[in-house]
Design an enzyme around this catalytic site. Structure first.
Site, PDB file in Angstrom:
ATOM      1  N   HIS A 113      35.460  35.010  38.483  1.00 54.60           N
ATOM      2  CA  HIS A 113      36.307  35.820  37.594  1.00 54.60           C
ATOM      3  C   HIS A 113      35.511  36.506  36.478  1.00 54.60           C
ATOM      4  CE1 HIS A 113      39.249  33.744  39.840  1.00 54.60           C
ATOM      5  NE2 HIS A 113      39.390  32.687  39.073  1.00 54.60           N
TER       6      HIS A 113
ATOM      7  N   ASP B 221      39.356  37.507  44.942  1.00 56.59           N
ATOM      8  CA  ASP B 221      39.220  36.963  43.597  1.00 56.59           C
ATOM      9  C   ASP B 221      40.460  37.468  42.877  1.00 56.59           C
ATOM     10  OD1 ASP B 221      38.773  36.878  40.779  1.00 56.59           O
ATOM     11  OD2 ASP B 221      36.669  36.491  41.209  1.00 56.59           O
ATOM     12  N   HIS B 222      41.379  36.570  42.547  1.00 54.24           N
ATOM     13  CA  HIS B 222      42.682  37.060  42.094  1.00 54.24           C
ATOM     14  C   HIS B 222      42.603  37.836  40.780  1.00 54.24           C
ATOM     15  CE1 HIS B 222      42.856  33.478  39.503  1.00 54.24           C
ATOM     16  NE2 HIS B 222      43.793  34.102  38.836  1.00 54.24           N
TER      17      HIS B 222
ATOM     18  N   LYS C   4      39.010  25.090  29.173  1.00 56.01           N
ATOM     19  CA  LYS C   4      40.369  24.532  29.224  1.00 56.01           C
ATOM     20  C   LYS C   4      40.660  23.895  27.870  1.00 56.01           C
ATOM     21  CE  LYS C   4      40.884  24.648  33.895  1.00 56.01           C
ATOM     22  NZ  LYS C   4      41.799  25.604  34.514  1.00 56.01           N
TER      23      LYS C   4
ATOM     24  N   GLU D 289      41.948  29.132  28.119  1.00 55.59           N
ATOM     25  CA  GLU D 289      43.200  28.569  28.639  1.00 55.59           C
ATOM     26  C   GLU D 289      43.628  27.414  27.747  1.00 55.59           C
ATOM     27  OE1 GLU D 289      43.568  28.626  33.153  1.00 55.59           O
ATOM     28  OE2 GLU D 289      41.514  28.002  32.846  1.00 55.59           O
TER      29      GLU D 289
END
Ligand code: BG6
Length: 517
Positions: free
Chosen positions: A262, A199-200, A362, A238
């Protein structure tokens, strides 16, 4: 997890630590964006910091017909564009000599004997000792087939051959059942300790710092609980739309894309109990306990505690941007959500009755990832007979991106003969203290995998529990399609119901102005 102590005033990156083990990194899906944008620049940064073994090599696997030389040239042209620092030609020369390419179909068993030949050759030439890790940067449909083929080819067998590990990208399943069956399939071939579900978010410095902030400082932990904390807000906003990912996104939606992965990582780090050590399973046990303590919502609660939205046309800054339904590869009558807000509770002793409000979406007005810890108000009694009509609540904000830092808001006397109180901020900015070179966020994760440290990767039970928590939301939303999409204009903070979610509890989101520093 390796932790080296450094004086707080040190203005240099923490590059102490031994290089990773000699090994080969095999990237399935090497022609994709992730390889050029993140993986190769991250490996370059590791090499620069002496954290990559001198006995190291990379094999890219993809369907495109390319030779190793052509692949090297291609990557060589891209590295200067995507590297986070200036590329040193000597170091790049050293690295590029270790890059190989194999043309092959992931789901064709014929690909794998060719891979064995190439790896054997590389072991001899570069001294990589039979240690391999496979990075599955492919479409999720290939995860299980690749693992199966690796198993049949004997490429994940560890006895006396060196270590073998597999990193699996997100999304890991698209719901509880699919995540379970994916786990089941790969566990038929791999031992859990060979599986690194990535999971970045956990590669981000500021996310890792949550643990250090909480557990390496004595003053916060005693007040980190329901006695002192009123509520917690997590915002992952975002400004971008779905860009070129409409094909994937229209099937996934924001809930699947951001929440069980996340955002739940952020909740776990914020809410977990102190682990008794930094061993991978000890830390992950504590995180898993948090996920298990999040009470799944009843159908009724899904209706009152969750909000979904989809952006319509609007303004992003001064630019007019299209609505979601007219983005490439998105159905013109799509009912997919691009915004989610919800209220969760963690049913344990520390957090009982403390709401965790989450929102992500978004095309919001600002790119910002923040965790806001809102403390309870001080008793007002002392100020009854003064002109002060209300007291600010103390607020601690963990700024994760793009600003990186921590700020604490408290009340201070406004100078003057009349008692008045104003909210002021005590700010810590990463950039002011640590002069670290910018990173891609994948360095630490790749490095840990080379050392066999899975602390920052997801265990099967974590992934499954996370899907279990969101399952009722997915079910209710599917059964009751939204009737009024799009319901927020691009460039705004989501639909009005998102504000109402907090207003019903007498609260409000720390709004955009508050969040900007
Ligand atoms: C990805 C999601 O996992 O994370 C994307 O699929 C999202 O939709 C991205 O944009 C956000 O990552 P970051 O690091 O930019 O916050």
């Amino acid at each position: 997890m390796q932790i080296a102590e450094e004086p707080a005033t040190t203005n240099r990156p923490t590059t102490s630590g031994r290089p990773g083990d000699p090994c080969v990194m095999v990237i399935f899906g090497a022609s994709g964006d992730l390889t050029k944008r993140k993986l190769i620049p991250a490996l370059y940064n590791l090499a620069k910091d002496n954290l990559l073994s001198k006995e190291f090599a990379i094999v890219g696997v993809a369907r495109n017909e390319l030779s190793s030389e052509q692949f090297r040239d291609l990557i060589g042209k891209e590295i200067s564009e995507f590297a986070t620092t200036k590329v040193d030609p000597d170091l790049w020369h050293w690295m590029s000599r270790r890059i190989y390419y194999l043309t092959g179909d992931f789901d064709d068993q014929q690909t794998y004997p060719k891979l064995i030949d190439l790896l054997t050759q590389i072991d001899q030439q570069h001294g990589t000792r039979g240690n391999y890790f496979y990075y599955l940067a492919t479409a999720p449909a290939f995860f299980a087939p690749i693992v199966k083929h690796l198993g049949v080819a004997g490429l994940v067998t560890e006895d006396n051959h060196g270590w073998r590990r597999v990193i699996i990208e997100k999304p890991f399943g698209h719901d509880y059942d699919s995540a379970r069956s994916l786990n089941k399939e790969i566990r038929q071939v791999l031992d859990e300790k060979q599986i690194y579900r990535i999971d970045h978010y956990l590669g981000k410095e500021t996310v890792q710092n949550i643990l250090i902030f909480r557990f390496a400082n004595g003053i916060f932990e005693p007040i980190w609980n329901r006695r002192y904390i009123d509520h917690v807000e997590i915002t992952v906003a975002e400004t971008v739309g779905v860009e070129q990912r409409g094909g994937y996104y229209d099937k996934a939606g924001t809930l699947r894309d951001m929440v069980p992965n996340h955002i739940f990582q952020l909740i776990c780090l914020t809410a977990m109990e102190p682990p008794i050590s930094f061993d991978a399973d000890v830390v992950r046990d504590e995180q898993a306990k948090i996920l298990k303590a999040i009470s799944p919502m009843s159908d009724e609660e899904v209706l009152t505690r969750t909000v979904r939205g989809q952006y319509g046309e609007g303004l992003e800054g001064n630019t007019r941007v299209p609505g979601y339904r007219t983005e490439p590869m998105v159905a013109p009558d799509s009912r997919t959500e691009t915004f989610v807000a919800m209220k969760l509770f963690i049913d344990n002793w520390r957090w009982a009755d403390v709401p965790f409000y989450l929102r992500t979406g978004k095309r919001l007005p600002k790119r910002v990832t923040e965790i806001v810890i809102q403390f309870k108000r001080a008793p007002f009694v002392l100020f009854r007979k003064t002109p002060v009509d209300r007291l600010e609540q103390n607020r601690l904000v963990l700024h994760l991106q793009p600003d990186e830092g921590i700020s604490l808001r408290f009340g201070a006397k406004i100078p003057g003969p009349v008692v008045q109180i104003g909210g002021v901020d005590m700010d810590f900015n990463y950039a002011d203290y640590f002069n670290a070179t910018p990173q891609t966020g994948y360095e630490r994760l790749l490095y840990d995998c080379m050392l066999g440290d899975a602390t920052l990767f997801q265990r099967s039970d974590q992934v499954e529990t996370a899907w279990h928590v969101v399952a009722p939301i997915l079910d209710v939303w599917e059964a009751l399609p939204p009737r009024r999409f799009p319901n927020y204009a691009a460039g705004t903070w989501g639909p009005p119901e998102s504000d109402e979610l907090l207003a019903r509890d007498g609260r409000h989101w720390s709004n955009a102005n508050d969040l900007s520093r």
